[in-house]
Design a protein around this motif. Sequence first.
Motif, mmCIF file in Angstrom:
data_model
loop_
_atom_site.group_PDB
_atom_site.id
_atom_site.type_symbol
_atom_site.label_atom_id
_atom_site.label_comp_id
_atom_site.label_asym_id
_atom_site.label_seq_id
_atom_site.Cartn_x
_atom_site.Cartn_y
_atom_site.Cartn_z
ATOM 1 N N ALA A 27 -27.307 -38.217 -16.208
ATOM 2 C CA ALA A 27 -26.624 -37.830 -15.247
ATOM 3 C C ALA A 27 -26.588 -38.725 -14.039
ATOM 4 C CB ALA A 27 -27.094 -36.217 -14.888
ATOM 5 N N LEU A 28 -27.956 -38.976 -13.617
ATOM 6 C CA LEU A 28 -28.118 -39.799 -12.512
ATOM 7 C C LEU A 28 -27.653 -41.330 -12.694
ATOM 8 C CD1 LEU A 28 -31.744 -38.751 -11.707
ATOM 9 C CD2 LEU A 28 -29.712 -38.349 -10.322
ATOM 10 N N THR A 29 -27.524 -41.765 -13.892
ATOM 11 C CA THR A 29 -27.308 -43.029 -14.388
ATOM 12 C C THR A 29 -25.425 -43.013 -14.136
ATOM 13 O OG1 THR A 29 -28.771 -43.446 -15.845
ATOM 14 C CG2 THR A 29 -26.945 -44.792 -15.980
ATOM 15 N N VAL A 30 -24.803 -41.863 -14.527
ATOM 16 C CA VAL A 30 -23.469 -41.838 -14.413
ATOM 17 C C VAL A 30 -22.965 -41.703 -12.979
ATOM 18 C CG1 VAL A 30 -21.596 -40.398 -14.769
ATOM 19 C CG2 VAL A 30 -22.848 -40.782 -16.498
ATOM 20 N N LEU A 31 -23.638 -41.085 -12.283
ATOM 21 C CA LEU A 31 -23.402 -40.983 -10.888
ATOM 22 C C LEU A 31 -23.936 -42.206 -9.827
ATOM 23 C CD1 LEU A 31 -24.319 -37.274 -10.140
ATOM 24 C CD2 LEU A 31 -21.892 -38.156 -10.385
ATOM 25 N N GLY A 32 -24.817 -42.979 -10.523
ATOM 26 C CA GLY A 32 -25.390 -43.974 -9.645
ATOM 27 C C GLY A 32 -24.724 -45.299 -9.708
ATOM 28 N N THR A 34 -21.396 -47.415 -7.385
ATOM 29 C CA THR A 34 -20.510 -47.132 -6.333
ATOM 30 C C THR A 34 -19.058 -47.332 -6.893
ATOM 31 O OG1 THR A 34 -20.536 -49.683 -6.045
ATOM 32 C CG2 THR A 34 -22.072 -48.282 -4.605
ATOM 33 N N VAL A 35 -18.708 -48.031 -8.166
ATOM 34 C CA VAL A 35 -17.335 -48.184 -8.533
ATOM 35 C C VAL A 35 -17.132 -46.817 -9.219
ATOM 36 C CG1 VAL A 35 -15.949 -49.123 -10.120
ATOM 37 C CG2 VAL A 35 -17.467 -50.530 -8.844
ATOM 38 N N ARG A 36 -18.071 -46.268 -10.147
ATOM 39 C CA ARG A 36 -17.721 -44.802 -10.722
ATOM 40 C C ARG A 36 -17.770 -43.833 -9.570
ATOM 41 N NH1 ARG A 36 -21.412 -47.143 -14.437
ATOM 42 N NH2 ARG A 36 -23.324 -45.923 -13.778
ATOM 43 N N ALA A 37 -18.451 -43.849 -8.569
ATOM 44 C CA ALA A 37 -18.398 -42.716 -7.710
ATOM 45 C C ALA A 37 -16.973 -42.942 -6.892
ATOM 46 C CB ALA A 37 -19.329 -42.891 -6.516
ATOM 47 N N ALA A 38 -16.475 -44.091 -6.733
ATOM 48 C CA ALA A 38 -15.054 -44.331 -6.152
ATOM 49 C C ALA A 38 -13.893 -43.928 -6.968
ATOM 50 C CB ALA A 38 -14.807 -45.848 -5.792
ATOM 51 N N LEU A 98 -18.270 -32.598 -14.431
ATOM 52 C CA LEU A 98 -18.665 -33.415 -13.287
ATOM 53 C C LEU A 98 -19.838 -32.274 -12.492
ATOM 54 C CD1 LEU A 98 -18.797 -35.834 -11.015
ATOM 55 C CD2 LEU A 98 -16.885 -34.717 -10.174
ATOM 56 N N GLU A 99 -19.384 -30.866 -12.434
ATOM 57 C CA GLU A 99 -20.320 -29.794 -11.851
ATOM 58 C C GLU A 99 -21.686 -29.781 -12.645
ATOM 59 O OE1 GLU A 99 -17.795 -26.343 -11.794
ATOM 60 O OE2 GLU A 99 -16.835 -27.046 -10.203
ATOM 61 N N GLU A 100 -21.606 -29.798 -13.916
ATOM 62 C CA GLU A 100 -22.787 -29.929 -14.775
ATOM 63 C C GLU A 100 -23.741 -31.080 -14.596
ATOM 64 O OE1 GLU A 100 -21.996 -29.837 -18.953
ATOM 65 O OE2 GLU A 100 -20.650 -28.325 -18.876
ATOM 66 N N ILE A 101 -23.040 -32.147 -14.263
ATOM 67 C CA ILE A 101 -23.828 -33.452 -13.916
ATOM 68 C C ILE A 101 -24.424 -33.312 -12.387
ATOM 69 C CG2 ILE A 101 -23.656 -35.975 -13.298
ATOM 70 C CD1 ILE A 101 -21.717 -36.003 -15.539
ATOM 71 N N GLY A 102 -23.624 -32.737 -11.517
ATOM 72 C CA GLY A 102 -23.964 -32.604 -10.119
ATOM 73 C C GLY A 102 -25.221 -31.579 -9.912
ATOM 74 N N ASP A 103 -25.151 -30.605 -10.686
ATOM 75 C CA ASP A 103 -26.105 -29.546 -11.034
ATOM 76 C C ASP A 103 -27.316 -30.231 -11.457
ATOM 77 O OD1 ASP A 103 -24.502 -27.663 -9.796
ATOM 78 O OD2 ASP A 103 -24.132 -26.550 -11.641
ATOM 79 N N LEU A 104 -27.349 -30.801 -12.535
ATOM 80 C CA LEU A 104 -28.374 -31.489 -13.016
ATOM 81 C C LEU A 104 -29.082 -32.514 -12.237
ATOM 82 C CD1 LEU A 104 -27.361 -32.599 -16.721
ATOM 83 C CD2 LEU A 104 -29.287 -30.888 -16.043
ATOM 84 N N ALA A 105 -28.310 -33.442 -11.430
ATOM 85 C CA ALA A 105 -28.946 -34.394 -10.412
ATOM 86 C C ALA A 105 -29.481 -33.681 -9.229
ATOM 87 C CB ALA A 105 -27.919 -35.135 -10.228
#
Length: 116
Positions: A27-32, A34-38, A98-105
Amino acid sequence: MNMGWGTMARMARSIQPHGQDDDVHHALTVLGNTVRAAIIHELGSGPVLGPELAKRLDLPSGTLSPQLLVLREAEVIHCEAQSGHGRPILHTLNTRKLEEIGDLAGAYLGLKIAGT
C-alpha cells in the motif's frame, strides 16, 4: 492476508522494514510515488483516456505507462481498451480499492481517517 497486489514487476524493488506487514508495504509503495499520486488525483474527477491523461499531467507515455501498470496491478485503476484508431485505453479509478489502501496506510502510520 494477501490483497491481490499482482507482481508489480516493473517497479523498482523497495526495501521492506522488518515487521512491516506485506499488505501495508505494498500500500505504501503504491501511494509513495508522485506520478502515481498525480494519476490518482486526475482520475478522481472521472475516467480519462490515456492520451488525455498524459496531456493533463504533461508527461510522456514512457513515464506514465509504467506507473499506470503499477496502479492497474494493484487494482487501484481499471483499464479498458476503447474502439477507434489506436484503441485508446480508458482509465477509471477503483475508489473501493483506493480506500482499502488508504486505510492500511493510515492505520500503519497511526492516522485517524475521517469517517472511521
